[in-house]
Design a protein around this motif. Sequence first.
Motif, PDB file in Angstrom:
ATOM      1  N   VAL A 246       0.972  -1.237  -0.026  1.00 24.40           N
ATOM      2  CA  VAL A 246      -0.058   0.021  -0.104  1.00 24.40           C
ATOM      3  C   VAL A 246       0.887   1.073   0.195  1.00 24.40           C
ATOM      4  O   VAL A 246       1.900   1.059   0.419  1.00 24.40           O
ATOM      5  CB  VAL A 246      -1.134   0.055   1.099  1.00 24.40           C
ATOM      6  CG1 VAL A 246      -2.087  -1.170   1.095  1.00 24.40           C
ATOM      7  CG2 VAL A 246      -0.139  -0.066   2.463  1.00 24.40           C
ATOM      8  N   TYR A 247       0.361   2.310  -0.475  1.00 29.10           N
ATOM      9  CA  TYR A 247       0.889   3.630  -0.605  1.00 29.10           C
ATOM     10  C   TYR A 247       1.153   4.199   0.945  1.00 29.10           C
ATOM     11  O   TYR A 247       0.115   4.018   1.493  1.00 29.10           O
ATOM     12  CB  TYR A 247       0.426   4.793  -1.629  1.00 29.10           C
ATOM     13  CG  TYR A 247       0.838   6.010  -1.606  1.00 29.10           C
ATOM     14  CD1 TYR A 247       1.967   6.182  -1.962  1.00 29.10           C
ATOM     15  CD2 TYR A 247       0.335   6.823  -0.644  1.00 29.10           C
ATOM     16  CE1 TYR A 247       2.696   7.562  -1.926  1.00 29.10           C
ATOM     17  CE2 TYR A 247       0.745   8.232  -0.548  1.00 29.10           C
ATOM     18  CZ  TYR A 247       1.992   8.449  -1.085  1.00 29.10           C
ATOM     19  OH  TYR A 247       2.727   9.757  -0.910  1.00 29.10           O
TER      20      TYR A 247
ATOM     21  N   ALA B 198       7.225   2.491  -1.308  1.00 28.49           N
ATOM     22  CA  ALA B 198       6.376   3.594  -0.771  1.00 28.49           C
ATOM     23  C   ALA B 198       5.937   3.488   0.522  1.00 28.49           C
ATOM     24  O   ALA B 198       5.323   4.159   1.247  1.00 28.49           O
ATOM     25  CB  ALA B 198       4.993   3.187  -1.709  1.00 28.49           C
ATOM     26  N   GLY B 199       6.445   2.270   1.121  1.00 28.63           N
ATOM     27  CA  GLY B 199       6.546   2.191   2.641  1.00 28.63           C
ATOM     28  C   GLY B 199       7.590   2.762   3.433  1.00 28.63           C
ATOM     29  O   GLY B 199       7.428   2.961   4.945  1.00 28.63           O
ATOM     30  N   LEU B 200       8.388   3.327   2.920  1.00 27.13           N
ATOM     31  CA  LEU B 200       9.747   3.863   3.473  1.00 27.13           C
ATOM     32  C   LEU B 200       9.554   5.387   3.835  1.00 27.13           C
ATOM     33  O   LEU B 200       9.365   6.001   3.027  1.00 27.13           O
ATOM     34  CB  LEU B 200      10.743   3.381   2.665  1.00 27.13           C
ATOM     35  CG  LEU B 200      12.364   3.744   2.895  1.00 27.13           C
ATOM     36  CD1 LEU B 200      12.690   2.884   4.116  1.00 27.13           C
ATOM     37  CD2 LEU B 200      13.129   3.531   2.109  1.00 27.13           C
TER      38      LEU B 200
ATOM     39  N   ALA C 193       1.213  13.739  -6.583  1.00 21.93           N
ATOM     40  CA  ALA C 193       2.025  13.835  -5.273  1.00 21.93           C
ATOM     41  C   ALA C 193       2.639  12.371  -4.844  1.00 21.93           C
ATOM     42  O   ALA C 193       3.569  12.073  -4.405  1.00 21.93           O
ATOM     43  CB  ALA C 193       1.436  14.411  -4.131  1.00 21.93           C
ATOM     44  N   CYS C 194       1.484  11.552  -5.015  1.00 16.78           N
ATOM     45  CA  CYS C 194       1.905  10.085  -4.458  1.00 16.78           C
ATOM     46  C   CYS C 194       3.135   9.716  -5.457  1.00 16.78           C
ATOM     47  O   CYS C 194       4.065   9.224  -5.001  1.00 16.78           O
ATOM     48  CB  CYS C 194       0.725   9.029  -4.704  1.00 16.78           C
ATOM     49  SG  CYS C 194      -0.630   9.351  -3.820  1.00 16.78           S
ATOM     50  N   ARG C 195       2.944   9.806  -6.895  1.00 17.33           N
ATOM     51  CA  ARG C 195       4.027   9.264  -7.593  1.00 17.33           C
ATOM     52  C   ARG C 195       5.227   9.770  -7.396  1.00 17.33           C
ATOM     53  O   ARG C 195       6.389   9.383  -7.186  1.00 17.33           O
ATOM     54  CB  ARG C 195       3.571   9.930  -8.988  1.00 17.33           C
ATOM     55  CG  ARG C 195       4.405   9.434 -10.224  1.00 17.33           C
ATOM     56  CD  ARG C 195       3.498   9.537 -11.494  1.00 17.33           C
ATOM     57  NE  ARG C 195       3.494  10.919 -11.829  1.00 17.33           N
ATOM     58  CZ  ARG C 195       2.019  11.221 -11.931  1.00 17.33           C
ATOM     59  NH1 ARG C 195       1.046  10.552 -12.090  1.00 17.33           N
ATOM     60  NH2 ARG C 195       1.876  12.383 -12.335  1.00 17.33           N
ATOM     61  N   LYS C 196       5.428  11.293  -7.091  1.00 19.76           N
ATOM     62  CA  LYS C 196       6.576  11.975  -6.769  1.00 19.76           C
ATOM     63  C   LYS C 196       7.142  11.453  -5.303  1.00 19.76           C
ATOM     64  O   LYS C 196       8.454  11.220  -5.241  1.00 19.76           O
ATOM     65  CB  LYS C 196       6.229  13.488  -6.542  1.00 19.76           C
ATOM     66  CG  LYS C 196       7.707  14.380  -6.306  1.00 19.76           C
ATOM     67  CD  LYS C 196       7.290  15.990  -6.361  1.00 19.76           C
ATOM     68  CE  LYS C 196       8.599  16.616  -6.241  1.00 19.76           C
ATOM     69  NZ  LYS C 196       9.440  16.128  -5.313  1.00 19.76           N
TER      70      LYS C 196
END
Length: 399
Positions: free
Chosen positions: A35-36, A372-374, A307-310
């Motif tokens: 998950v994002y 994306a979990g970091l 913004a998520c992608r970035k």
Amino acid sequence: MLAALPLAEPDPLWALLRAFRTDGRTDKIDLVVGVYRDATGETPVMRAVQEAEVRLALAAASKSYRALSGNAAFNDGMAKLLLGENTMALERQCTIQTVGGTGALRLLADFIALASPHATVWSTNPGYVNHRPIMTAAGLAVRSFRWQENETGLDIGTAIADLQQARQGDIVLLHGCCHNPSGIDPSREQWRQLAELCGRRGLIPLIDMAYQGFGDGIEEDAFGLRHLVGELETVLVAASCSKNMGLYCERTGAAMVIAAEARPLANVRATLERLTRASYSMPPEHGAAIAADLFENSRTWLAELAACRKRVADTRRDLADALARCGAPEPLQALSRQKGMFSLLPLDQHQMNRLRQDFGVYGTASGRINIAGLLPHQIDRLADALVSVSELPPVKASA
Ligand code: PMP
């Protein structure tokens, strides 16, 4: 009956998550589940989704049964999202709402089993853990082809060499973008080669599009799919709104069948509807109604998705920089070339165990990590941990 029930192994992913939850270390890092997460570690509801939900609540539409193919505005919007707004291809597709991307994959698997029961599904190795179980549950044979990297990116030569064994009418299951688990995506030229191969050998692509908008952008990430649709008569697509709209638990997705022409589509639709009727009748309305609203009012949604992608791309770059600073071996640094939420670390199960035991870093046993979990403050510590475990001597089998 129950005494004869074969033993089902619990899903290893959930076992890992349980272990993470009970791990008392405050600096533990969860890179397991796909998950994002934003920079504070949350998986937030998008503002655009919240606004859509308010509008839906105020409109208070009846909860009476809907059509078997789900929300028509959603299906229409998904077709345009996947294929583009102004394309003749929209005339030769049939799209129906499904229970998530998983439901789309299963519906298409059942569809293939009905139309072409002897087809083999060719799946990437490494590949998404649930592809094989879904396809075999529908009674289909599954074989794999190599999906690996050379110095420049996807090693298309080995993929194509393995696919030489595929027979006419076989299905090639490809990830539309942001390959799970490897992060290795074809270049545009390689998509052209895959399309050429499918055309020449009579193979039918099934594109699993679970991360559209998480790689380079909504349009850019659809390049491979749209190219295949332009070149081939028949293409199947399973799409998910879990990631790019953050609708995970609303179970929102779509199955699409593209034919050579519009004529057979009525039968395609009737067949898909009969299959869902025998399974869950009709898909749930709420997520699809939200998505249909996002298509109408797309500005906020697309800005949030950007913004998520970035954040994912920045995190990947920062981790790659940190690895370079630590002098990490080249195979570890390869993640800088990959795309999307995942990368597959060049670490074996023993090294992944040590990562968990010695450093509190949780990835899957196969080496997949969710970039994306970091969180930003964890990057340097993760890079150090990865370099340490990559230097461990190989485990010797005990006598
Ligand atoms: N395909 C791939 C490659 C995925 O990674 C996922 C989600 N992890 C899915 C399909 C299924 O997504 P959904 O949540 O929409 O069922």
